[in-house]
Design a protein around this motif. Structure first.
Motif, PDB file in Angstrom:
ATOM      1  N   GLN A 131     -66.699  55.379  27.448  1.00 43.39           N
ATOM      2  CA  GLN A 131     -65.263  55.624  27.338  1.00 43.39           C
ATOM      3  C   GLN A 131     -64.520  54.923  28.474  1.00 43.39           C
ATOM      4  O   GLN A 131     -63.468  54.331  28.262  1.00 43.39           O
ATOM      5  N   GLN A 132     -65.089  54.964  29.668  1.00 40.64           N
ATOM      6  CA  GLN A 132     -64.498  54.235  30.801  1.00 40.64           C
ATOM      7  C   GLN A 132     -64.453  52.741  30.511  1.00 40.64           C
ATOM      8  O   GLN A 132     -63.445  52.086  30.776  1.00 40.64           O
ATOM      9  N   ALA A 133     -65.529  52.208  29.989  1.00 37.92           N
ATOM     10  CA  ALA A 133     -65.571  50.777  29.669  1.00 37.92           C
ATOM     11  C   ALA A 133     -64.523  50.443  28.608  1.00 37.92           C
ATOM     12  O   ALA A 133     -63.832  49.427  28.708  1.00 37.92           O
ATOM     13  N   LEU A 134     -64.396  51.306  27.606  1.00 39.04           N
ATOM     14  CA  LEU A 134     -63.409  51.068  26.549  1.00 39.04           C
ATOM     15  C   LEU A 134     -61.988  51.111  27.092  1.00 39.04           C
ATOM     16  O   LEU A 134     -61.138  50.317  26.682  1.00 39.04           O
ATOM     17  N   ASP A 135     -61.729  52.027  28.018  1.00 38.95           N
ATOM     18  CA  ASP A 135     -60.395  52.090  28.616  1.00 38.95           C
ATOM     19  C   ASP A 135     -60.054  50.771  29.284  1.00 38.95           C
ATOM     20  O   ASP A 135     -58.937  50.285  29.181  1.00 38.95           O
ATOM     21  N   LYS A 136     -61.022  50.170  29.954  1.00 34.60           N
ATOM     22  CA  LYS A 136     -60.794  48.886  30.611  1.00 34.60           C
ATOM     23  C   LYS A 136     -60.629  47.778  29.568  1.00 34.60           C
ATOM     24  O   LYS A 136     -59.724  46.967  29.646  1.00 34.60           O
ATOM     25  N   LEU A 137     -61.511  47.741  28.583  1.00 40.83           N
ATOM     26  CA  LEU A 137     -61.463  46.685  27.576  1.00 40.83           C
ATOM     27  C   LEU A 137     -60.181  46.740  26.747  1.00 40.83           C
ATOM     28  O   LEU A 137     -59.633  45.712  26.372  1.00 40.83           O
ATOM     29  N   ARG A 138     -59.714  47.945  26.468  1.00 36.58           N
ATOM     30  CA  ARG A 138     -58.492  48.076  25.662  1.00 36.58           C
ATOM     31  C   ARG A 138     -57.271  47.571  26.413  1.00 36.58           C
ATOM     32  O   ARG A 138     -56.273  47.227  25.809  1.00 36.58           O
ATOM     33  N   SER A 139     -57.353  47.526  27.731  1.00 37.46           N
ATOM     34  CA  SER A 139     -56.228  46.996  28.512  1.00 37.46           C
ATOM     35  C   SER A 139     -56.238  45.466  28.503  1.00 37.46           C
ATOM     36  O   SER A 139     -55.325  44.837  29.001  1.00 37.46           O
ATOM     37  N   GLU A 140     -57.306  44.890  27.949  1.00 35.09           N
ATOM     38  CA  GLU A 140     -57.435  43.439  27.846  1.00 35.09           C
ATOM     39  C   GLU A 140     -57.694  43.089  26.383  1.00 35.09           C
ATOM     40  O   GLU A 140     -58.832  42.937  25.968  1.00 35.09           O
ATOM     41  N   PRO A 141     -56.638  42.965  25.572  1.00 30.88           N
ATOM     42  CA  PRO A 141     -56.812  42.830  24.123  1.00 30.88           C
ATOM     43  C   PRO A 141     -57.595  41.605  23.672  1.00 30.88           C
ATOM     44  O   PRO A 141     -58.088  41.571  22.561  1.00 30.88           O
ATOM     45  N   GLU A 142     -57.758  40.620  24.530  1.00 28.43           N
ATOM     46  CA  GLU A 142     -58.499  39.432  24.112  1.00 28.43           C
ATOM     47  C   GLU A 142     -60.014  39.648  24.143  1.00 28.43           C
ATOM     48  O   GLU A 142     -60.771  38.799  23.704  1.00 28.43           O
ATOM     49  N   GLU A 163     -65.485  42.288  22.584  1.00 29.57           N
ATOM     50  CA  GLU A 163     -66.570  43.270  22.581  1.00 29.57           C
ATOM     51  C   GLU A 163     -66.105  44.688  22.281  1.00 29.57           C
ATOM     52  O   GLU A 163     -66.934  45.569  22.089  1.00 29.57           O
ATOM     53  N   THR A 164     -64.813  44.930  22.245  1.00 26.10           N
ATOM     54  CA  THR A 164     -64.305  46.293  22.136  1.00 26.10           C
ATOM     55  C   THR A 164     -64.894  47.035  20.938  1.00 26.10           C
ATOM     56  O   THR A 164     -65.321  48.181  21.067  1.00 26.10           O
ATOM     57  N   ALA A 165     -64.953  46.410  19.773  1.00 26.78           N
ATOM     58  CA  ALA A 165     -65.472  47.086  18.578  1.00 26.78           C
ATOM     59  C   ALA A 165     -66.945  47.445  18.745  1.00 26.78           C
ATOM     60  O   ALA A 165     -67.369  48.544  18.356  1.00 26.78           O
ATOM     61  N   GLN A 166     -67.721  46.544  19.334  1.00 25.31           N
ATOM     62  CA  GLN A 166     -69.152  46.824  19.517  1.00 25.31           C
ATOM     63  C   GLN A 166     -69.364  47.949  20.536  1.00 25.31           C
ATOM     64  O   GLN A 166     -70.198  48.834  20.325  1.00 25.31           O
ATOM     65  N   ILE A 167     -68.601  47.934  21.618  1.00 21.55           N
ATOM     66  CA  ILE A 167     -68.720  48.981  22.638  1.00 21.55           C
ATOM     67  C   ILE A 167     -68.264  50.321  22.049  1.00 21.55           C
ATOM     68  O   ILE A 167     -68.885  51.355  22.284  1.00 21.55           O
ATOM     69  N   SER A 168     -67.201  50.299  21.252  1.00 21.07           N
ATOM     70  CA  SER A 168     -66.714  51.517  20.614  1.00 21.07           C
ATOM     71  C   SER A 168     -67.767  52.101  19.674  1.00 21.07           C
ATOM     72  O   SER A 168     -67.989  53.316  19.642  1.00 21.07           O
ATOM     73  N   LEU A 192     -70.888  45.336  31.673  1.00 21.18           N
ATOM     74  CA  LEU A 192     -71.887  45.288  30.602  1.00 21.18           C
ATOM     75  C   LEU A 192     -73.295  45.457  31.165  1.00 21.18           C
ATOM     76  O   LEU A 192     -74.142  46.121  30.556  1.00 21.18           O
ATOM     77  N   THR A 193     -73.545  44.895  32.331  1.00 14.81           N
ATOM     78  CA  THR A 193     -74.853  45.039  32.974  1.00 14.81           C
ATOM     79  C   THR A 193     -75.094  46.496  33.364  1.00 14.81           C
ATOM     80  O   THR A 193     -76.209  47.012  33.210  1.00 14.81           O
ATOM     81  N   LEU A 208     -79.284  48.227  23.413  1.00 14.32           N
ATOM     82  CA  LEU A 208     -79.770  47.289  24.427  1.00 14.32           C
ATOM     83  C   LEU A 208     -79.678  45.856  23.903  1.00 14.32           C
ATOM     84  O   LEU A 208     -79.228  44.955  24.618  1.00 14.32           O
ATOM     85  N   ASN A 209     -80.056  45.649  22.654  1.00 10.38           N
ATOM     86  CA  ASN A 209     -79.978  44.307  22.056  1.00 10.38           C
ATOM     87  C   ASN A 209     -78.536  43.808  21.999  1.00 10.38           C
ATOM     88  O   ASN A 209     -78.258  42.644  22.315  1.00 10.38           O
ATOM     89  N   VAL A 210     -77.613  44.675  21.600  1.00  7.38           N
ATOM     90  CA  VAL A 210     -76.200  44.292  21.532  1.00  7.38           C
ATOM     91  C   VAL A 210     -75.692  43.923  22.923  1.00  7.38           C
ATOM     92  O   VAL A 210     -75.038  42.886  23.101  1.00  7.38           O
TER      93      VAL A 210
END
Length: 146
Positions: free
Chosen positions: A23-34, A37-42, A93-94, A136-138
């Motif tokens: 959820q933390q990662a998504l909050d960051k990614l959503r602030s950067e619409p370009e 990876e957002t859909a895969q992380i979600s 991501l790491t 892990l593969n994704v």
């Protein structure tokens, strides 16, 4: 008691922590619409939410009381993710990949337990562990992409 619910609650804490971290990662990614990876992380976040719910159900079904928080592991992963967010997407991501690797190890360790209820063993073997390996593969693909 024929089984130790604390082992299952450890797995549940891992899943709750994963949801919080993703959820933390998504909050960051959503602030950067370009960020593509957002859909895969979600999707991975939703998998962890579902895994946590499945573990809660199994703990209750086997007469235990499910934990409600991520504990120390959740606090640590929030700190790591907070730092990774400052460094950049690949670092975040790491950090997520490290969490998935830890989850895989915890599920493999749980499968070594002789007193693991059969329904939980089946859930881990057929759903939870394969999901972790897919995550892990994704993440590996996302990290390796330019």
């Amino acid at each position: 008691m024929p089984w130790d619910e604390s082992k299952l609650n450890t797995l549940l804490r891992d899943e709750i922590s994963a949801v919080e971290t993703y959820q933390q990662a998504l909050d960051k990614l959503r602030s950067e619409p370009e960020i593509a990876e957002t859909a895969q992380i979600s999707s991975i976040c939703e998998d962890h939410r579902d895994s946590a719910n499945k573990l809660r159900e199994r703990i209750i079904r086997n007469g235990g009381k499910p934990t409600e928080d991520s504990g120390a592991w959740g606090t640590w992963s929030k700190m790591v993710m907070g730092g990774a967010k400052l460094i950049g997407d690949k670092a975040a991501l790491t950090a997520l990949r490290q969490g998935e690797e830890n989850g895989i190890q915890d599920y493999q360790d749980a499968l070594q337990e002789t007193d693991l209820p059969a329904d939980v063993r089946n859930l881990i073997q057929t759903t939870l562990l394969p999901r972790q390996q897919q995550h892990l593969n994704v993440l590996n693909r996302l990290i390796e992409s330019p």
